[in-house]
Design a protein around this motif. Structure first.
Motif, PDB file in Angstrom:
ATOM      1  N   ILE A   1      21.824  -6.704   6.054  1.00 38.79           N
ATOM      2  CA  ILE A   1      21.245  -5.382   5.804  1.00 38.79           C
ATOM      3  C   ILE A   1      20.114  -5.106   6.783  1.00 38.79           C
ATOM      4  CG2 ILE A   1      19.956  -4.000   4.123  1.00 38.79           C
ATOM      5  CD1 ILE A   1      21.516  -5.495   1.930  1.00 38.79           C
ATOM      6  N   GLU A   2      19.237  -6.086   6.967  1.00 35.91           N
ATOM      7  CA  GLU A   2      18.125  -5.897   7.896  1.00 35.91           C
ATOM      8  C   GLU A   2      18.624  -5.738   9.331  1.00 35.91           C
ATOM      9  OE1 GLU A   2      14.739  -5.398   7.765  1.00 35.91           O
ATOM     10  OE2 GLU A   2      15.402  -4.941   5.729  1.00 35.91           O
ATOM     11  N   GLN A   3      19.665  -6.486   9.697  1.00 40.53           N
ATOM     12  CA  GLN A   3      20.220  -6.363  11.036  1.00 40.53           C
ATOM     13  C   GLN A   3      20.806  -4.971  11.241  1.00 40.53           C
ATOM     14  OE1 GLN A   3      23.305  -9.166  11.897  1.00 40.53           O
ATOM     15  NE2 GLN A   3      23.615  -8.459  13.991  1.00 40.53           N
ATOM     16  N   GLN A   4      21.502  -4.475  10.231  1.00 43.49           N
ATOM     17  CA  GLN A   4      22.066  -3.136  10.322  1.00 43.49           C
ATOM     18  C   GLN A   4      20.957  -2.090  10.430  1.00 43.49           C
ATOM     19  OE1 GLN A   4      24.644  -2.127   7.078  1.00 43.49           O
ATOM     20  NE2 GLN A   4      24.821   0.014   7.663  1.00 43.49           N
TER      21      GLN A   4
ATOM     22  N   LYS B   1      24.053   0.248   1.688  1.00 45.99           N
ATOM     23  CA  LYS B   1      24.276  -0.833   2.659  1.00 45.99           C
ATOM     24  C   LYS B   1      24.583  -2.141   1.937  1.00 45.99           C
ATOM     25  CE  LYS B   1      21.102   1.167   6.064  1.00 45.99           C
ATOM     26  NZ  LYS B   1      19.810   0.977   6.787  1.00 45.99           N
ATOM     27  N   ALA B   2      23.839  -2.408   0.855  1.00 43.26           N
ATOM     28  CA  ALA B   2      24.075  -3.641   0.111  1.00 43.26           C
ATOM     29  C   ALA B   2      25.462  -3.634  -0.520  1.00 43.26           C
ATOM     30  CB  ALA B   2      23.002  -3.806  -0.968  1.00 43.26           C
TER      31      ALA B   2
ATOM     32  N   LEU C   1       0.827  -1.201   0.000  1.00 45.43           N
ATOM     33  CA  LEU C   1       0.000   0.000   0.000  1.00 45.43           C
ATOM     34  C   LEU C   1       0.864   1.256   0.000  1.00 45.43           C
ATOM     35  CD1 LEU C   1      -2.776   1.368   0.272  1.00 45.43           C
ATOM     36  CD2 LEU C   1      -2.573   1.098   2.753  1.00 45.43           C
ATOM     37  N   SER C   2       1.890   1.273   0.831  1.00 42.15           N
ATOM     38  CA  SER C   2       2.814   2.404   0.934  1.00 42.15           C
ATOM     39  C   SER C   2       4.229   1.900   0.706  1.00 42.15           C
ATOM     40  CB  SER C   2       2.696   3.071   2.314  1.00 42.15           C
ATOM     41  OG  SER C   2       1.406   3.600   2.517  1.00 42.15           O
ATOM     42  N   PRO C   3       4.692   1.848  -0.539  1.00 38.41           N
ATOM     43  CA  PRO C   3       6.041   1.324  -0.811  1.00 38.41           C
ATOM     44  C   PRO C   3       7.145   2.060  -0.080  1.00 38.41           C
ATOM     45  CG  PRO C   3       4.774   1.514  -2.842  1.00 38.41           C
ATOM     46  CD  PRO C   3       3.967   2.185  -1.772  1.00 38.41           C
ATOM     47  N   ILE C   4       6.869   3.246   0.413  1.00 41.39           N
ATOM     48  CA  ILE C   4       7.894   4.039   1.077  1.00 41.39           C
ATOM     49  C   ILE C   4       8.350   3.398   2.387  1.00 41.39           C
ATOM     50  CG2 ILE C   4       6.453   5.519   2.534  1.00 41.39           C
ATOM     51  CD1 ILE C   4       8.066   7.904   1.464  1.00 41.39           C
ATOM     52  N   VAL C   5       7.557   2.468   2.951  1.00 38.89           N
ATOM     53  CA  VAL C   5       7.923   1.815   4.215  1.00 38.89           C
ATOM     54  C   VAL C   5       8.507   0.426   3.985  1.00 38.89           C
ATOM     55  CG1 VAL C   5       6.155   3.101   5.454  1.00 38.89           C
ATOM     56  CG2 VAL C   5       5.604   0.820   4.592  1.00 38.89           C
ATOM     57  N   ALA C   6       8.819   0.072   2.737  1.00 39.05           N
ATOM     58  CA  ALA C   6       9.389  -1.248   2.454  1.00 39.05           C
ATOM     59  C   ALA C   6      10.726  -1.407   3.172  1.00 39.05           C
ATOM     60  CB  ALA C   6       9.572  -1.427   0.949  1.00 39.05           C
ATOM     61  N   PRO C   7      11.052  -2.613   3.638  1.00 42.38           N
ATOM     62  CA  PRO C   7      12.325  -2.827   4.341  1.00 42.38           C
ATOM     63  C   PRO C   7      13.514  -2.705   3.405  1.00 42.38           C
ATOM     64  CG  PRO C   7      11.175  -4.908   4.034  1.00 42.38           C
ATOM     65  CD  PRO C   7      10.221  -3.834   3.601  1.00 42.38           C
ATOM     66  N   ASP C   8      14.679  -2.455   3.995  1.00 41.53           N
ATOM     67  CA  ASP C   8      15.894  -2.259   3.202  1.00 41.53           C
ATOM     68  C   ASP C   8      16.266  -3.503   2.407  1.00 41.53           C
ATOM     69  OD1 ASP C   8      16.153   0.318   4.058  1.00 41.53           O
ATOM     70  OD2 ASP C   8      17.579  -0.116   5.646  1.00 41.53           O
ATOM     71  N   SER C   9      15.962  -4.688   2.940  1.00 38.17           N
ATOM     72  CA  SER C   9      16.328  -5.916   2.230  1.00 38.17           C
ATOM     73  C   SER C   9      15.589  -6.042   0.904  1.00 38.17           C
ATOM     74  CB  SER C   9      16.023  -7.137   3.112  1.00 38.17           C
ATOM     75  OG  SER C   9      14.652  -7.188   3.452  1.00 38.17           O
ATOM     76  N   ILE C  10      14.423  -5.418   0.778  1.00 40.44           N
ATOM     77  CA  ILE C  10      13.684  -5.404  -0.488  1.00 40.44           C
ATOM     78  C   ILE C  10      14.167  -4.257  -1.376  1.00 40.44           C
ATOM     79  CG2 ILE C  10      11.417  -5.023  -1.529  1.00 40.44           C
ATOM     80  CD1 ILE C  10      10.174  -6.539   0.751  1.00 40.44           C
TER      81      ILE C  10
ATOM     82  N   HIS D   1      20.721 -14.212   0.530  1.00 41.41           N
ATOM     83  CA  HIS D   1      19.966 -14.229   1.781  1.00 41.41           C
ATOM     84  C   HIS D   1      20.834 -13.777   2.948  1.00 41.41           C
ATOM     85  CE1 HIS D   1      16.020 -15.808   0.776  1.00 41.41           C
ATOM     86  NE2 HIS D   1      16.576 -16.660  -0.057  1.00 41.41           N
ATOM     87  N   MET D   2      22.087 -14.203   2.961  1.00 34.14           N
ATOM     88  CA  MET D   2      22.968 -13.811   4.051  1.00 34.14           C
ATOM     89  C   MET D   2      23.186 -12.297   4.057  1.00 34.14           C
ATOM     90  SD  MET D   2      26.922 -14.871   4.839  1.00 34.14           S
ATOM     91  CE  MET D   2      27.541 -13.660   3.664  1.00 34.14           C
TER      92      MET D   2
END
Length: 731
Positions: A682-685, A516-517, A473-482, A676-677
């Motif tokens: 990225i998500e942990q950071q 980050k990636a 609905l709001s792509p602006i809140v997508a997580p960094d891993s995506i 995946h690793m």
């Protein structure tokens, strides 16, 4: 006045007041009473012809109506110097058209309604204030009929005829239907029958040329989720088709409130799947195999390059389609080669105050692009005597060169300024306003309209909306891993657009996630040492019982390092097993995979990984000074609109023809353990940054298998092997 006295504003009471006054005036004229004052006036006016009397009366009324203006007692003009001159002129034309079409909206006979809509619009050109007032009242009580009448003006046959020079001729411009994909995607409307999808195809060439195309533009048209099919966007889409020589497929998705969220998103995703899974055959391309003149199939063709473009509400859907592609697990869905978002609506949060982290993103983005400096200035400074005043827009702009011609303060204005004014008082960080609130006086997107669109789109949704976590609905809140796995993305928006924050923040989050990636990719590269550099060279090895080649024993250091991370290799066959045939003993074969602890890394995948790309090349954001929303829909009366259409066409060609088009985003289906690793890291950071903690040193991390990976099914393994075999066949 009668409705004000009775305390009940009503068109009916105003209509009654007009009828009463007309009746009294008609009675007075009919009886012709003899009043001495009127007799004297009649004698004085007798020497003038009637037309002079009428003209003089109208002129006197005009002067009386503008008495306060002539005496400098007028109210301030909220839109003074808010837009460039060309854009303000375009909004004047658009507002008069809106007023005319809304005035004629209730006429039942369509030919008469079409004619009156244009005639009334021409009348309102001479009364712009009346047009503003008419449109303001309609927008205060938005309805589906009102919004569709206002936004679908280009379907009027008279206006379509007048706009034909901008649209031009295309050999192929027609509506077609395409089926839903097989197997079907998961639907949020299980009890609803899913029919075929209507799309509009544009191509500047013959059907035979269309078959040979190797790329395609998938356009998701905007319209507030409630109106405007592809036909309303013919003008600039036709420019794309002519400039790029690439077929354009525009989706006529279901509109709210009849088709609420997430119907449009699922329909666009199904259209994308159908096109990519048929490799374009469903819209007229050759498909997966070359076809000769006799209709016989030849060799297999590579996948077509698909470019997704979305404007306004279509930008929201386009970004969400990319996210659905990246998250696909059970079905392989190839992500697009690139994404272009034009004044997109990427958040449904109608907040007033801007969070400090978002303000920091805007500041960071402004350092990457000179076109954003005026936006940052508006966020951080204010006129101390008029805090809601917006910074003045330039006189005109050049879209290609980013040059602006600033307006100069007139001598008259400076002489009438009563006291020196402090123009640049700093705004406290906690009081920086969002663009939705800063530009609430925008002539095109009023707050009432945004609220009405959100209610129509979300009101009938099968599940309650979650603005903080639902990134479909709001792509602006997508997580960094995506976001890190997004393909090359270009964004463009007007500086005074209520959605400009969405554009800049989403672009900033994309760039931040890709940075980050890139750091994660570089850290893995550091841990691998020189192995990746020498990956393409022949590697002499002697197999152990496990098929692994021990490190060189030429020194104690090498012997000791054989047990360390990244110091063991193996040659692996296409299916992931060791090659046991006679060719496996040929030392001239280059190594293809490396072991990083327990992780098996494909060297080619690692070297061409999307995380290895420069974030500055993968994300581009352009802000246009002094412009607001929907500029591509003004090609007939906004000179810059033609420049913007050509600019975006150049972006499309740049992405399609560039080398990065081959490096599309990585889906969850095809993501390797290495991906995946890195996504986990990225998500942990990101999580640690949100908690205000520092990330531990990369060098201190031990090689490990990613945590929480889903089990790979036999079906997925077979599908990956099929795709690898196809790639090998193509080579």
């Amino acid at each position: 006045m009668l409705d004000h006295i009775l305390g009940r504003p009503s068109p009916g009471l105003k209509r009654l007041e007009v009828l009463i006054l007309a009746s009294l005036t008609f009675a007075a004229l009919k009886q012709s009473p003899s009043w001495p004052v009127l007799d004297k006036i009649n004698k004085r006016l007798a020497r003038f012809p009637p037309w002079k009397i009428v003209l003089g009366t109208l002129f006197a009324l005009y002067l009386l109506n503008h008495t306060f203006l002539l005496c400098f007692l007028n109210a301030p003009e909220p839109l003074a110097r808010m837009y460039t001159r060309n854009f303000y002129r375009a909004t004047w034309v658009l507002t008069c058209l809106d007023a005319g079409f809304l005035t004629a909206m209730k006429i039942p006979f369509k030919p008469l309604r079409d004619f009156c809509s244009v005639a009334f619009s021409a009348m309102y050109m001479f009364f712009p204030d009346a047009a503003d007032e008419k449109v303001r009242k309609f927008r205060a009580l938005c309805s589906v009929e009102m919004m569709r009448t206002s936004w679908e003006k280009s379907l009027n046959p008279i206006l379509r005829l007048l706009a034909y020079p901008q649209r031009g001729y295309l050999p192929i411009r027609r509506d077609i239907t395409i089926p839903r994909p097989t197997p079907p995607s998961v639907s949020s409307f299980p009890g609803t029958k899913l029919g075929p999808i209507t799309v509009r195809l544009y191509f500047d060439g013959a059907p035979e040329e269309l078959k040979k195309c190797t790329s395609l533009i998938l356009q998701v048209p905007g319209g507030g989720f409630v109106s405007m099919g592809p036909k309303c966007h013919d003008d600039y889409v036709s420019v794309w088709a002519r400039k790029t020589k690439i077929p354009v497929v525009s989706i006529d998705y279901g509109k709210a409130p009849g088709s609420p969220y997430p119907w449009a998103l699922e329909e666009c995703f199904d259209a994308y799947r159908t096109i990519t899974e048929s490799n374009g055959e469903i819209v007229g391309l050759e498909g997966w195999f070359e076809v000769d003149g006799n209709g016989k199939r030849g060799k297999m063709k590579p996948p077509i390059k698909v470019m997704i473009v979305g404007d306004s509400a279509g930008g929201n859907l386009a970004a969400s389609v990319v996210i659905k592609c990246l998250e696909s697990k059970d079905i392989p869905v190839r992500p697009p080669s690139g994404l272009i978002l034009i004044y997109p609506c990427l958040s449904f949060d109608l907040a007033c105050w801007m969070p400090q982290e978002q303000l920091g993103l805007i500041r960071a983005e402004s350092k990457m692009s000179l076109s954003m400096q005026s936006l940052v200035q508006a966020k951080e400074t204010m006129d101390a005597f008029s805090p809601l005043a917006v910074p003045p827009a330039p006189k005109r702009i050049d879209v290609f060169s980013n040059k602006v011609q600033q307006s100069r303060t007139s001598l008259w204005r400076s002489l009438w300024r009563s006291q020196p004014r402090k123009q640049h008082a700093m705004v406290p960080k906690s009081l920086s306003m969002t663009s939705r609130m800063s530009y609430f006086t925008d002539r095109l997107l009023a707050p009432e309209m945004m609220r009405a669109m959100a209610l129509m789109y979300l009101g009938g949704s099968p599940s309650p909306p979650n603005f903080d976590e639902d990134y479909y609905l709001s792509p602006i809140v997508a997580p960094d891993s995506i976001l890190a796995r997004f393909p090359k993305t270009f964004l463009i928006c007007g500086e005074k657009d209520p959605f400009v924050d969405d554009t800049v923040i989403f672009g900033g989050r994309l760039r931040q996630a890709k940075q980050k990636a890139r750091k994660e990719w570089e850290s893995v590269k550091t841990r691998l040492g020189d192995l990746v550099v020498n990956a393409g060279r022949p590697h002499a090895h002697s197999k152990t019982a496990t098929g692994r080649a021990p490190a060189s024993t030429g020194s104690s250091e090498s012997s000791e390092s054989s047990g360390k991370v990244g110091r063991t290799f193996e040659r692996v066959g296409l299916n992931g097993d060791d090659d046991e045939d006679e060719d496996s003993d040929d030392d001239s074969l280059p190594q293809t995979k490396i072991l990083l602890g327990d992780l098996e890394i494909d060297i080619e995948e690692f070297q061409n990984h999307i995380f290895s790309k420069d974030p500055g090349d993968m994300v581009k954001t352009k802000i246009l000074d002094g412009m607001s929303h929907a500029f591509l829909l003004m090609m007939s009366f906004l000179p810059e609109a033609r420049q913007i259409a050509e600019l975006t066409a150049g972006w499309i060609s740049e992405i399609i023809d560039g080398g990065d088009a081959e490096v599309a985003g990585i889906t969850s289906f095809e993501a390797s353990n290495l991906t995946h690793m890195m996504m986990e890291d990225i998500e942990q950071q990101s999580s640690q940054e949100r908690q205000g903690t520092q990330k531990p040193s990369v060098q201190g991390k031990a090689a490990r298998k990613p945590q929480g990976l889903e089990e790979v099914s036999e079906k997925q393994i077979l599908e990956r092997q099929r795709m690898q075999l196809a790639k090998t066949h193509l080579k």
